[in-house]
Motif scaffolding. Structure first.
Motif: not given
Length: 214
Positions: A19-46
């Motif tokens: 849900t959008v709480i605050l909108s200012d042109e290209d900026f927004e404050i949003r309240r997100y609902q919970p969701f599930i992710v698949a995540e991975t961590v990569v050791d890379s400076a690039d």
């Protein structure tokens, strides 16, 4: 598999609900609902090579690299961030200078942690992201680290000017396939914030606004 070898059939449909709480042109404050992710961590400076490696792992999981060999629908956005152990008091350049690159794919809402198949790759983890408030800046164009840094600086400056406290690490959210023309791509920088709309006296919009309908 890398960002440039994603099959055309894997176009994203579902996006996180918010849900959008605050909108200012290209900026927004949003309240997100919970969701599930698949995540991975990569050791890379690039960022580019690290993103491609992270994408390869996660795409492998959703395209059948799991214990049941199940294909899982692609969603948007693909998000990338540096590890949260990097201090938020450092300059923006330092946020991007660590070696741990975290990439996530949101899982379709039809799944729970109990029903998602177990990844074959032990470097792919499944986790639930709790409901939270994120600040966002929207922009189009190329996927370059320089542009991501530029827009991260713009978002953090916008938040400082409004005395909104940052409580997370900025992440890059990319919504479109690599073959999408650069001028049509939807990109965002997202960062978790502490924001009580009622205390700020802002009018809260009750409806969720899908990005693809703006």
């Amino acid at each position: 598999m890398c960002l440039l070898s994603l099959p055309p059939s894997a176009m994203a449909n579902e996006e996180p609900k918010y849900t959008v709480i605050l909108s200012d042109e290209d900026f927004e404050i949003r309240r997100y609902q919970p969701f599930i992710v698949a995540e991975t961590v990569v050791d890379s400076a690039d960022v580019e090579s690290g993103s491609n490696e992270g994408f390869r792992r996660l795409a492998g999981y959703i395209f059948g690299g799991n214990r049941t060999k199940e294909s899982i629908s692609m969603t948007a956005p693909v998000t990338t961030a540096r590890s949260e152990k990097i201090s938020m008091t450092a300059p923006v350049e330092s946020h991007m200078a660590g070696t741990d690159l975290v990439m996530t794919f949101m899982m379709p809402s039809e799944y729970s942690l109990a029903t998602l198949p177990e990844p074959n790759d032990p470097r792919v983890l499944l986790k639930e992201v709790p409901g939270r408030v994120l600040a966002a800046i929207k922009f189009s164009g190329s996927w370059s680290e320089e542009r991501f840094k530029e827009h991260t600086e713009m978002l953090l400056k916008w938040l400082r000017e409004r005395d909104i406290k940052v409580v997370g690490v900025p992440s890059v959210a990319r919504y479109d396939a690599p073959w999408t023309p650069w001028f049509m791509r939807r990109n965002e920088i997202l960062v978790e914030v502490a924001y009580a709309a009622e205390e700020k006296g802002e009018a809260i919009r009750k409806e969720a606004i899908p990005l693809n309908k703006r």
